[in-house]
Each structure stands twice: as C-alpha cells, then as structure tokens.
Scaffold this active site. Sequence first.
Site, PDB file in Angstrom:
ATOM      1  N   ASN A 118       0.805  -1.229   0.000  1.00 56.81           N
ATOM      2  CA  ASN A 118       0.000   0.000   0.000  1.00 56.81           C
ATOM      3  C   ASN A 118       0.832   1.270   0.000  1.00 56.81           C
ATOM      4  O   ASN A 118       0.284   2.362  -0.162  1.00 56.81           O
ATOM      5  CB  ASN A 118      -0.997  -0.021   1.164  1.00 56.81           C
ATOM      6  CG  ASN A 118      -2.064  -1.080   0.937  1.00 56.81           C
ATOM      7  OD1 ASN A 118      -2.198  -1.622  -0.164  1.00 56.81           O
ATOM      8  ND2 ASN A 118      -2.804  -1.414   1.981  1.00 56.81           N
ATOM      9  N   CYS A 145     -16.469  -4.468  -4.164  1.00 55.75           N
ATOM     10  CA  CYS A 145     -15.743  -5.742  -4.022  1.00 55.75           C
ATOM     11  C   CYS A 145     -16.347  -6.428  -2.791  1.00 55.75           C
ATOM     12  O   CYS A 145     -17.267  -5.909  -2.158  1.00 55.75           O
ATOM     13  CB  CYS A 145     -14.250  -5.498  -3.852  1.00 55.75           C
ATOM     14  SG  CYS A 145     -13.800  -4.777  -2.271  1.00 55.75           S
TER      15      CYS A 145
HETATM   16  C1  EPZ Z   1      -6.779   1.791   1.593  1.00 50.92           C
HETATM   17  O1  EPZ Z   1      -7.974   1.615   0.857  1.00 50.92           O
HETATM   18  C2  EPZ Z   1      -6.039   0.460   1.502  1.00 50.92           C
HETATM   19  N1  EPZ Z   1      -5.725   0.166   0.100  1.00 50.92           N
HETATM   20  C3  EPZ Z   1      -6.904  -0.653   2.091  1.00 50.92           C
HETATM   21  O2  EPZ Z   1      -6.132  -1.852   2.055  1.00 50.92           O
HETATM   22  C4  EPZ Z   1      -7.200  -0.303   3.545  1.00 50.92           C
HETATM   23  O3  EPZ Z   1      -8.053  -1.288   4.093  1.00 50.92           O
HETATM   24  C5  EPZ Z   1      -7.892   1.071   3.614  1.00 50.92           C
HETATM   25  O4  EPZ Z   1      -7.060   2.066   2.981  1.00 50.92           O
HETATM   26  C6  EPZ Z   1      -8.157   1.511   5.051  1.00 50.92           C
HETATM   27  O5  EPZ Z   1      -6.949   1.599   5.740  1.00 50.92           O
HETATM   28  C7  EPZ Z   1      -4.637   0.741  -0.456  1.00 50.92           C
HETATM   29  O6  EPZ Z   1      -3.933   1.514   0.169  1.00 50.92           O
HETATM   30  C8  EPZ Z   1      -4.342   0.382  -1.890  1.00 50.92           C
HETATM   31  P1  EPZ Z   1     -10.362   4.453   2.370  1.00 50.92           P
HETATM   32  P2  EPZ Z   1      -8.900   2.912   0.488  1.00 50.92           P
HETATM   33  O7  EPZ Z   1     -10.606   5.381   1.224  1.00 50.92           O
HETATM   34  O8  EPZ Z   1      -8.054   4.065   0.153  1.00 50.92           O
HETATM   35  C9  EPZ Z   1     -15.126   4.703   2.310  1.00 50.92           C
HETATM   36  C10 EPZ Z   1      -5.713  -4.118   1.658  1.00 50.92           C
HETATM   37  O9  EPZ Z   1      -6.194  -5.154   2.158  1.00 50.92           O
HETATM   38  N2  EPZ Z   1     -15.019   5.627   1.152  1.00 50.92           N
HETATM   39  O10 EPZ Z   1      -9.648   4.983   3.582  1.00 50.92           O
HETATM   40  O11 EPZ Z   1      -9.932   2.459  -0.487  1.00 50.92           O
HETATM   41  C11 EPZ Z   1     -14.792   3.269   1.897  1.00 50.92           C
HETATM   42  O12 EPZ Z   1     -15.913   2.658   1.282  1.00 50.92           O
HETATM   43  C12 EPZ Z   1      -6.616  -2.966   1.285  1.00 50.92           C
HETATM   44  O13 EPZ Z   1      -4.480  -3.930   1.447  1.00 50.92           O
HETATM   45  C13 EPZ Z   1     -16.172   6.251   0.700  1.00 50.92           C
HETATM   46  O14 EPZ Z   1     -17.261   6.048   1.226  1.00 50.92           O
HETATM   47  O15 EPZ Z   1      -9.589   3.158   1.904  1.00 50.92           O
HETATM   48  C14 EPZ Z   1     -14.424   2.635   3.202  1.00 50.92           C
HETATM   49  O16 EPZ Z   1     -15.610   2.237   3.873  1.00 50.92           O
HETATM   50  C15 EPZ Z   1      -8.085  -3.280   1.512  1.00 50.92           C
HETATM   51  N3  EPZ Z   1     -16.092   7.081  -0.382  1.00 50.92           N
HETATM   52  C16 EPZ Z   1     -13.753   3.767   3.972  1.00 50.92           C
HETATM   53  O17 EPZ Z   1     -14.140   4.996   3.301  1.00 50.92           O
HETATM   54  C17 EPZ Z   1     -14.905   7.334  -1.010  1.00 50.92           C
HETATM   55  O18 EPZ Z   1     -14.891   8.126  -1.990  1.00 50.92           O
HETATM   56  C18 EPZ Z   1     -12.232   3.647   4.003  1.00 50.92           C
HETATM   57  O19 EPZ Z   1     -11.778   3.804   2.724  1.00 50.92           O
HETATM   58  C19 EPZ Z   1     -13.734   6.682  -0.530  1.00 50.92           C
HETATM   59  C20 EPZ Z   1     -13.814   5.831   0.550  1.00 50.92           C
END
Ligand code: EPZ
Length: 412
Positions: free
Chosen positions: A11, A105
């Site tokens: 990440n 997903c």
């Molecule tokens: C990053 O995902 C990581 N992926 C994830 O790791 C990790 O679980 C996550 O951060 C939380 O720490 C990478 O870094 C590539 P978020 P990201 O935006 O950026 C909601 C793994 O296993 N949200 O902080 O997608 C979302 O649905 C992966 O390595 C919105 O609602 O995480 C979630 O519920 C899985 N609208 C929450 O925020 C948006 O526009 C956290 O998402 C964006 C996000």
Amino acid sequence: MGQVEIQGSKNAVLPMIAAAVLVNGTVCLKGCPQISDIDDMIKLFEALGGRVVRKANRDIVLDGKDIHSVKVEREYAGKIRASILYLGAILGRMGEAMVAKPGGCVIGKRPIDQHIFQMKNLGYRVDEKSGEYYFYSEKRESNVTLQLPYSSVGVTENIILASVLGNQTVCVRNAAIEPEIRSLCLFLKKAGALIEGIGTSELMIHGVHRLKDVVFEVPADRIVAGTYAFAAMSTGGVIELCHVPVNELECVMKLLLRLGAILDIREDSLTIVAPKVCNRIGYVETGIYPGFPTDLQSPLLPVLCMADGNSVVCEKIFENRFGVVDELNKMGAKISVNGTKATVFGKSRLTGASVLAKELRGGAALIIAGLSARGESQVSGISYIERGYEDIVRDLRFLGADIEKITNGETF
Ligand code: EPZ
C-alpha cells in the site's frame, strides 16, 4: 519458530507507481514485493504510455516521459481499486482525466464519491457518461482549503497527486495519516515536491513546475508483519520479524501484549513469544491510523478462536469485512456476526477443512487458521492472497509451518 524478513509495503508502492506519472523522467522504487496488485498497477502505467522495467532485485524503474493518455482503462477499474489513484496523478500532469466507475468488491461498495467531490473542490468539472467520469479543468483557485469529512487514505493520496504539480497551494484538513501517506509525501518531496505537515492530518501542498528523477526505498509492509505475528499467536510460536516498521505497529503490539505475548522490540525487528493460550480480548475495534488496522481484523479472528474466553471485534471501516467468518466456522470456529460486530467464542479447537479465500486478508486469515487447526486444511482461491503477500508459503515455511502450494495438482 524462526526468523522472517518482511517484504516491501504493497500500500506504499501502489500510490508511488501512480505518482510516477507526475515525473517527467525516471522513478526507481527499490524493494518492491513481487505481487499481482503491483503487476496490475504497472500494466496500467504502461497503458498510459509509460515504460517500466522490473529488475530481478525487486527494483522497479518507471519512465513517464512519453505518457500521453488521460484515460484509465476500464478493465483495471474493478480489478485493482488502487487504479483510482491514477485520477489524481493524470489530473496533476494533464489537467484532465477519464476513469470508469470501479464497482464494489467483497469487503464493501468501495464508492468513489469522496474522490469525485474533492477533485471538484480543487476546481475540476466532471461529466458522467456510460459509467465513466470525465474530469476537466475549469477555474482553479490559486489557494484551496479542503476539509475532509472522513480521513480516507485513497482520497488523501489523490489530492496530493493532483496538487504537487501546477501553481495551486492546497491545504488539506483531516487528511489520513496512515504511514503509506507519509511515505508517498517523502517520495514526492525527494522528487522536488513542496509539502508541509508530512505525517500530520493537516497538509499544505505548494504546486511546483516539475518533479525530477528519484530513487526511493519502499518501507516494509506493516500488514504483512501483523499477519505473521498473528500466525505465531495462533500456534504458540516464537518468531522474529526482521526489517519491520516497528514504529507503525504501536496499536498491533499493544494488542499482542493484551493477548499475552512477550515482545522484544528492536530498531527494526520484533520478536514475539506467544503464550500457550491467548487471553480473550473483551472488545477491539478497527479504526483509522493509528487505530487497529482494518486489514488485520480478519487475521486476528483465528487467534481469538482459541483464546481463553469470548472476544468482540468491531469493524468500523468497511461495511462487509466479516466475509471470512463462514469459512472459519466450517473449521470449527464459533463466530457470530451482528452488523459491525463479531463475537468470537473462545476455547475452540479448529479442525482442518477445505476452505475458500474470497479476498486478500480473509485468505490470509484462513491460512492462519489452517496452521493451528488439527489435521490438514486446503485453502483455495490463493490468487487473492498473492495480490498482497509476495510468498506467504515461503515465509511461513521459514517459520516452521508445514505448508505447501498446490497448482494444478503439483505441490511446490
Ligand atoms: C486503503 O484503501 C487500503 N488500500 C486498504 O487496504 C485499507 O483497508 C484502507 O485504505 C483503510 O486503511 C490501499 O492503500 C491500496 P479508504 P482505500 O478510502 O483508500 C469509504 C488491503 O487489504 N469511502 O480509507 O480504499 C470506503 O468505502 C486494502 O491492502 C467512501 O465512502 O480506503 C471505506 O468504507 C483493503 N467514499 C472507507 O471509506 C470514497 O470516496 C475507508 O476507505 C472513498 C472511501
């Protein structure tokens, strides 16, 4: 029992590959793990017109000089969620971008509403047509302040990528402070970006004219380290994790101590002496950094199955991240899920079974369960696991696990 070297951070690398779009020269990332998510992110970089050389010693050299496209190929949108990070990078370099709706997903809907909202706040207009979003520059204020309603990792990364080039000054409040954001900022700073407040929840980004060639050593993967720590906890083992980002594992180490582990914490290594039987954990919840990482929630479940009492785990980040529970219950676990909470009834003795991985961290949890279960387990769907773990079979064998990889009938 034994020692294992922790791979580079998935990440941390993924946003740096997207950031290479912003460098009108070459970027060398040193110590990248050989995982399929990085392969897919590289294919996307090449589809944009970039050139990539993957060296045998885990270095990746990216050359963005000839990047010409503004479109993120639709096929990648759903395949790898981090493809959304090309939105900020392409906007930063080209001033316009086209991305497809990524779709959900198994762990959640994974919407991009906040990504879109913040790009608009930077001054971009967006048109949606047939499931694709077309972003283009309208009026761009020279000073912009963005207040994030939620400290999203990806949204914070996209804002940084969209702001390091150009002549805007962008202040981001309530920015995510996961270590991967800090390493992205340090990488960009080394390439000539002007970013203040690195590592804090308030970033100030001053656009610059261009970024220069950069060589950067990627940090170790805190989630892989935590996964192997839980493998030791589920088997009463004694392991030493080498090349581990100890300062990023505060919360995980606190939990290991609550579980009854003895820790020997060094500069960049962590020795874990697991108890015969782990203590129950009355309640633990996942949270944004520096809270307990959601990516370690599934790997923790098999450890709690054998604890000396019942535990409650609350998932506060993703709306559907207990998918692995059904498979764990097939192995004799007693876990019941109610909304965002899972109650893990302890003192279970897991029994080997054939189980199916449906996503990355749940797959790792099934392997941990198989290590401690009585008898043999077969975990299918290991391509999900190989998205984030370079070689979990190799690493666990280093630690004395009796595990082998079977591909089309042959064992390795
Ligand atoms: C990053 O995902 C990581 N992926 C994830 O790791 C990790 O679980 C996550 O951060 C939380 O720490 C990478 O870094 C590539 P978020 P990201 O935006 O950026 C909601 C793994 O296993 N949200 O902080 O997608 C979302 O649905 C992966 O390595 C919105 O609602 O995480 C979630 O519920 C899985 N609208 C929450 O925020 C948006 O526009 C956290 O998402 C964006 C996000």
